[in-house]
Design a protein around this motif. Sequence first.
Motif, PDB file in Angstrom:
ATOM      1  N   ARG A  72       0.951  -1.167  -0.052  1.00  0.00           N
ATOM      2  CA  ARG A  72      -0.004   0.054  -0.034  1.00  0.00           C
ATOM      3  C   ARG A  72       0.790   1.255   0.149  1.00  0.00           C
ATOM      4  NH1 ARG A  72      -5.079  -0.220   0.403  1.00  0.00           N
ATOM      5  NH2 ARG A  72      -5.149   2.303   1.032  1.00  0.00           N
ATOM      6  N   ILE A  73       2.165   1.259   0.247  1.00  0.00           N
ATOM      7  CA  ILE A  73       2.964   2.245   0.453  1.00  0.00           C
ATOM      8  C   ILE A  73       4.272   1.898  -0.815  1.00  0.00           C
ATOM      9  CG2 ILE A  73       2.458   3.478   2.365  1.00  0.00           C
ATOM     10  CD1 ILE A  73       4.876   1.939   3.664  1.00  0.00           C
ATOM     11  N   GLY A  74       3.782   1.364  -1.669  1.00  0.00           N
ATOM     12  CA  GLY A  74       4.711   1.242  -2.949  1.00  0.00           C
ATOM     13  C   GLY A  74       5.964   0.188  -2.706  1.00  0.00           C
ATOM     14  N   VAL A  76       7.633  -0.140  -0.192  1.00  0.00           N
ATOM     15  CA  VAL A  76       8.790   0.488   1.051  1.00  0.00           C
ATOM     16  C   VAL A  76       8.718  -0.251   2.067  1.00  0.00           C
ATOM     17  CG1 VAL A  76       9.698   2.529   1.983  1.00  0.00           C
ATOM     18  CG2 VAL A  76       8.702   2.544  -0.272  1.00  0.00           C
ATOM     19  N   ASP A 148      10.671  16.652  -1.882  1.00  0.00           N
ATOM     20  CA  ASP A 148      11.176  15.263  -1.760  1.00  0.00           C
ATOM     21  C   ASP A 148      12.582  15.045  -1.504  1.00  0.00           C
ATOM     22  OD1 ASP A 148       9.190  13.319  -2.082  1.00  0.00           O
ATOM     23  OD2 ASP A 148       8.996  13.173  -4.214  1.00  0.00           O
ATOM     24  N   SER A 229       7.160  11.096  -3.243  1.00  0.00           N
ATOM     25  CA  SER A 229       7.610   9.458  -3.344  1.00  0.00           C
ATOM     26  C   SER A 229       7.454   8.881  -1.969  1.00  0.00           C
ATOM     27  CB  SER A 229       8.949   9.293  -4.092  1.00  0.00           C
ATOM     28  OG  SER A 229       9.624  10.025  -2.965  1.00  0.00           O
ATOM     29  N   ASN A 230       7.081   7.650  -2.335  1.00  0.00           N
ATOM     30  CA  ASN A 230       6.912   6.472  -0.989  1.00  0.00           C
ATOM     31  C   ASN A 230       7.937   6.459  -0.406  1.00  0.00           C
ATOM     32  OD1 ASN A 230       3.946   6.350  -1.404  1.00  0.00           O
ATOM     33  ND2 ASN A 230       4.417   4.811  -2.890  1.00  0.00           N
ATOM     34  N   SER A 231       9.237   6.564  -1.063  1.00  0.00           N
ATOM     35  CA  SER A 231      10.613   6.182  -0.382  1.00  0.00           C
ATOM     36  C   SER A 231      11.036   7.418   0.384  1.00  0.00           C
ATOM     37  CB  SER A 231      11.582   5.947  -1.508  1.00  0.00           C
ATOM     38  OG  SER A 231      11.767   7.010  -2.306  1.00  0.00           O
ATOM     39  N   ASN A 233       8.572   9.045   2.489  1.00  0.00           N
ATOM     40  CA  ASN A 233       7.753   9.203   3.453  1.00  0.00           C
ATOM     41  C   ASN A 233       8.419   8.873   4.786  1.00  0.00           C
ATOM     42  OD1 ASN A 233       5.700   9.743   1.906  1.00  0.00           O
ATOM     43  ND2 ASN A 233       4.903   7.589   1.808  1.00  0.00           N
ATOM     44  N   ALA A 238       3.389   6.887   6.214  1.00  0.00           N
ATOM     45  CA  ALA A 238       3.257   5.803   5.997  1.00  0.00           C
ATOM     46  C   ALA A 238       2.139   5.107   6.324  1.00  0.00           C
ATOM     47  CB  ALA A 238       4.321   4.784   5.809  1.00  0.00           C
ATOM     48  N   LYS A 241      -1.230   6.093   5.032  1.00  0.00           N
ATOM     49  CA  LYS A 241      -1.553   5.694   3.719  1.00  0.00           C
ATOM     50  C   LYS A 241      -1.707   3.988   3.944  1.00  0.00           C
ATOM     51  CE  LYS A 241       1.312   8.857   1.195  1.00  0.00           C
ATOM     52  NZ  LYS A 241       2.460   9.053   0.206  1.00  0.00           N
TER      53      LYS A 241
END
Length: 286
Positions: A72-74, A76, A148, A229-231, A233, A238, A241
């Motif tokens: 759900r958070i890409g 990560v 970011d 970007s999720n990375s 977060n 997170a 999300k």
Amino acid sequence: MAEGLVGTSRRSLTLAHVLLILGCVIVAFPIYYVTVASTHSLRTILNPPLPMLPGPETIENYREAVSGGINRIGGVGVDRLLLNTTIVALGIAFGKIVISMASAYAIVFFRFPLRMVCFWLIFITLMLPVEVRILPTYKVMVDLGLIDTYAGLILPLIASATATLLFRQFFMTIPNELFEAARVDGAGPWRFFKDILLPLSATNIAALFVILFIYGWTQYLWPLLVTNSNSMNTIVIALRKMISFADADTPWDLVMVTCVLAILPPVLIVVLMQRWFVKGLVETEK
């Protein structure tokens, strides 16, 4: 008469202990519940009641959350989220302390025009938290290309009028004779700050560090806006999300693991620095 007073005192003491224990249970139970839930499978969590004892999925849940990534958070992993949040929290804490000490040092020990005006301008910024100035601050971050990035997450939050005020109040308790004696002995402003003020401020720094670290760790609104970007977060973003409106779409086992890992660093900071924290808050004389 004396026996009656002793009996009343004992009853009051017993009542106080009962209330304190009850309060501890009320505060600790949700943390215990989350910790137990992190050791059970998703199927067990979605079929209440949840067992009150740890389950057999502990290693698998924590391994998947840390190294397997969360869909759900890409994809990560929690390790990346913890790294991001630690960098942000440490950057905010150290940044606030350094800037606040430098500004308080200048205001107290240097004589320059409009010195008190500068202090009151700093103090007035208490009425301008990042939530109030969020649009211009975001525009500045976009113009500087800091979206970011760790700098974009940290820089807008490192100024602190409260910490400046606290350091100023402490520096004002230091006799001017000490500053004059250091100058007579050939110590310049930097050496006086490094060799005298910094050691004297150790407990104050420790107390502020605990407060500011937790402040940085729990930031939500600004990291939500400045990261795409999720990375990049933080762990608080997170967690939000990961939670869906439908329970079946939410990996509650991994959410609980993430909650436990999000709680641990602030708790460790408080436990390890408790003595310094209390000492910095209660000490008034050095």
